[in-house]
Scaffold this active site. Structure first.
Site, PDB file in Angstrom:
ATOM      1  N   GLU A  78      58.023  23.514   6.517  1.00 50.01           N
ATOM      2  CA  GLU A  78      57.168  22.348   6.783  1.00 50.01           C
ATOM      3  C   GLU A  78      57.978  21.225   7.433  1.00 50.01           C
ATOM      4  OE1 GLU A  78      55.525  22.450   2.719  1.00 50.01           O
ATOM      5  OE2 GLU A  78      53.551  22.421   3.660  1.00 50.01           O
ATOM      6  N   ALA A 119      61.365  24.140  -1.413  1.00 51.07           N
ATOM      7  CA  ALA A 119      61.324  23.034  -2.362  1.00 51.07           C
ATOM      8  C   ALA A 119      62.333  23.317  -3.470  1.00 51.07           C
ATOM      9  CB  ALA A 119      59.925  22.923  -2.946  1.00 51.07           C
ATOM     10  N   GLU A 148      53.933  30.463  -0.057  1.00 50.35           N
ATOM     11  CA  GLU A 148      53.384  29.748  -1.219  1.00 50.35           C
ATOM     12  C   GLU A 148      52.352  30.548  -2.005  1.00 50.35           C
ATOM     13  OE1 GLU A 148      54.104  28.364   1.640  1.00 50.35           O
ATOM     14  OE2 GLU A 148      54.922  26.345   1.364  1.00 50.35           O
ATOM     15  N   GLY A 179      58.660  24.342   1.900  1.00 46.71           N
ATOM     16  CA  GLY A 179      58.959  22.970   2.317  1.00 46.71           C
ATOM     17  C   GLY A 179      59.970  22.928   3.461  1.00 46.71           C
TER      18      GLY A 179
END
Ligand code: NAD
Length: 707
Positions: A110, A63, A130, A107
């Site tokens: 993901e 992210a 995370e 992210g």
């Protein structure tokens, strides 16, 4: 097409390249640009399959950290929403191949998991780290990961936060193929191979989710693992809850549950603290008055003086980073001992499969153990790590000044001594700086970079660069007794000992401290470092003692009775052959006798008092340090404590902890302690008083004046 994403057509394959340097983070605009590119490729009749790849050195590393910061400040927002992109990718009726190099984390992973296939080069790293930030994979990661790698592996990846290389990722089922040669060429070839096969969506892969018994075992093992490797932390447990939802709910409902948990995590004090530490670690390299591109001296060869605990560890850190090392000591015996320790450390790493034998051999060959200064005239940096004695250090700097080339940076690893006094022994004090490593220096990430009053900008910039080269976190601090970390630790240690003299026992204090979250209790730390070490430091600094001010007593008595800690199998604790500590009746007797001599009638000490006295003393000292300009930011102090002193990251460091308690409360308690124990020990720091009276925080002070 957006500049953030480039699209080209390569013989029926739409190649979608993310171009958001340096790490292709999913920053503002990237998800939308990707979504549009996927939609366009799907519509384009000439496209049979899609490849998504990162431009430059990596796939999507994760992210965007600024968005993460914004989300942490406003957790209700839930952070950036990439769910529409994930659905668009997975629902694409043409196969989407994710081509991975560099890192695919958070992210990035993901997104990769929403693709229909994943291929990666051998040294690519994938993971869900995370937990390190106190949050969970919140973009359907906890729902897709178990569908790809199985429940137990998903739990392990989320709890540990470990990154896996492509080979392991393939074994786990996280990727479909490890490719060789040019990634794009290989990914396009792969896409052509599977272009006609029906697409399989990750969210439909429910086959491995239904073994209730195995799942329960995996969750229980994961919770146990979390308690062990991340004690007190809630995020790994929340991640397990979210994975559990994946096993019990249909995909969409599981995602909903994951989003609720993710929001809860983001708003938690733990996530706030860990995200603070994450940014604080990146902030320390901004040194006031030092341009980011300030010139530095090139460093290739390092001369190290002293092959003891620290010199050996520093030598390892240097050769691990590719620097060549001259390691000098005064006797063959000391040198042999130093080399034996280094060899043992590397051997252990080889046995654990972390370092190949050939790499160990290469690194050992880069360490030149010697009794003379031969070759030191070519060293670019000399680090002195001899005994903690001003006399020894002054003599050494007088010597090395004669040998070192004019542009050689001269550093000392002293933990307490005055850098200016050491620098004054040379005709080039501008070249002198403190490089205060922590033990074991090959492992601990912290280096306090001590700026003397004459240290030049170029020397300082070089020290900052060296810390980076060694993959350490270098925090620039001012030159004062104990610098920042040890000065605060002395206050902390002082109170811990006073508590023992007033009625507590070392094991009670240590338990309260580890229950608070410290990696080790302070007495266990003292035994590990060596009671003789602190004793010697005290002898060196006796002249600084204020007459009439209370000083701890038991420590000296332990030293005098030969209980020097683990090295003697006895210190604050006694140790068995495996160095397992247990409370020592001798120490209990000594403590009780000392209390009586000092006129204390021993009383029950509550855990609350232990925490308040130990940590408020630390916070108060930290506030004085800030006022005196020895640390630039409260966040720098937090980094020193989380990276060098085992302070829990989930509490954000001592200054963040003070803010979290509330500075008014901390100040009020310190005022009460001042009344009880006197101003010499407890006078509140003026900065603390000001902030408390204004209802402010250390973090607000940092924000107002980020330097
Ligand atoms: P140590 O006793 O393990 O090693 C010191 C080494 O220096 C010994 O091998 C000794 O023979 C050698 N030596 C002494 N005088 C010398 C000289 N004139 N020339 C060459 N070699 C000489 O000590 P250590 O724990 O490695 O500490 C070294 C320095 O690092 C000290 O200043 C200490 O305060 C500092 N330090 C120690 C720690 C720690 O946890 N041990 C942490 C940070 C900083």
């Amino acid at each position: 097409m957006s500049e953030l994403v480039a699209v080209s057509l390569e013989d029926g394959i739409a190649v979608i390249t993310v171009q958001n340097p340096p790490v292709n983070a999913l920053g503002p605009g990237v998800p939308k640009a990707l979504l549009d590119a996927v939609a366009a490729a799907e519509r384009d009749a000439a496209v049979q399959a899609l490849v998504i790849i990162g431009g430059g050195k990596t796939f999507i590393a994760g992210a965007d950290i600024n968005e993460l910061l914004a989300a942490a400040k406003n957790p209700e927002s839930g952070g950036p929403d990439i769910h529409p992109l994930l659905a668009r990718v997975e629902d694409c009726f043409k196969p989407v191949v994710m081509a991975i190099h560099g890192t695919a984390l958070g992210g990035g992973l993901e997104l990769a998991m929403a693709g229909h296939y994943r291929v990666a080069v051998a040294d690519a790293l994938l993971g869900a780290p995370e937990s390190n930030l106190g949050i969970i994979p919140g973009a359907e990661g906890t729902q897709r990961l178990p569908r790809l790698v199985g429940v137990a592996n998903a739990v392990d990846l989320c709890v540990s936060g470990h990154l896996v290389k492509a080979g392991e990722a393939k074994d786990l089922g996280l990727i479909d193929r490890v490719v060789e040669g040019d990634l794009l060429t290989a990914a396009c070839a792969f896409a052509r191979e599977i272009a006609d096969a029906p697409v399989s969506k990750t969210r439909h892969r429910n086959g491995g989710l239904n073994n209730v018994e195995a799942n329960e075992t995996a969750f229980a093992a994961g919770r146990e693992q979390a308690r062990k490797i991340r004690p007190h932390q809630t995020a790994p447990l929340h991640a397990i809850d979210a994975i559990e939802a994946a096993t019990k709910l249909p995909f969409e409902e599981g995602c909903k549950r994951e989003r609720e948990i993710a929001k809860l995590c983001l708003a938690s004090p733990q996530a706030q603290a860990m995200i603070h530490v994450f940014f604080a670690e990146r902030g320390v390299s901004k040194v006031p008055g030092l341009a980011k591109d300030a010139p530095t001296y090139p460093i290739r060869t390092v001369g190290i003086i002293g092959a003891g605990t620290m010199g050996g560890g520093i030598a390892m850190a240097c050769v691990n980073a590719g620097l060549s090392v001259l390691l000098k000591d005064t006797s063959q015996e000391a040198l042999d001992r130093g080399i034996a320790t280094i060899t043992k450390n590397y051997n252990r790493s080889v046995q654990r499969g972390r370092t190949p034998q050939a790499v160990m051999d290469q690194r050992m060959a880069m360490i030149h153990a010697q009794l003379s200064y031969d070759g030191f005239e070519d060293a670019d940096l000399i680090i002195e790590a001899a005994f903690e004695s001003m006399e020894v250090k002054k003599a050494l700097f007088t010597d090395i000044e004669k040998i070192a080339k004019p542009d050689c940076v001269l550093a000392t690893n002293t933990s307490t001594l005055d850098i200016d006094a050491i620098a004054a022994m040379t005709s080039r004090p501008g070249m002198v700086v403190g490089l205060h490593f922590f033990s074991p220096a090959n492992v601990m990430r912290l280096v306090e970079i001590v700026r003397g009053k004459e240290t030049s900008q170029k020397t300082l910039a070089t020290a900052v660069a060296v810390a980076k080269t060694l993959k350490k976190i270098g925090v620039v601090v001012g030159n004062a007794y104990g610098f920042v970390g040890n000065r605060m630790m002395f206050a902390y240690m002082r109170e811990a000992q006073f508590l023992v003299e007033e009625g507590a026992l070392p094991e009670q204090v240590d338990k309260a401290l580890t229950d608070f979250g410290m990696a080790m209790g302070i007495f266990a730390v003292d035994d590990l470092g060596g009671i003789d070490l602190l004793y010697r430091v005290r002898q060196e600094t006796k002249h600084l003692d204020k007459p009439g001010v209370r000083k701890p007593v038991v420590h000296d008595r332990l030293y005098e009775s030969g209980r020097w800690g683990q090295k003697r199998n006895a210190g604050w604790y006694k140790y068995d052959d495996k160095l397992k500590p247990s409370p020592d009746p001798f120490v209990r007797e000594l403590v009780e006798k000392t209390s009586t001599e000092l006129g204390f009638s021993r009383r029950a000490i509550s855990n609350e008092e232990i925490i308040e006295r130990c940590f408020y003393a630390m916070v108060n000292e930290g506030a004085k340090i800030l006022d005196e300009g020895l640390a630039y930011r409260a966040a720098d102090i937090d980094v020193i404590y989380t990276t060098g002193y085992g302070f829990p990251t989930w509490r954000g460091g001592p200054m963040w902890f003070g803010d979290a308690v509330g500075l008014q409360k901390v100040y009020a308690r310190i005022c009460a302690f001042e009344k009880q124990f006197g101003p010499d020990l407890w006078a509140p720091a003026p900065l603390l008083k000001r902030l408390a009276e204004n209802g402010s925080t250390f973090a607000a002070r940092d924000e107002k004046d980020p330097k």
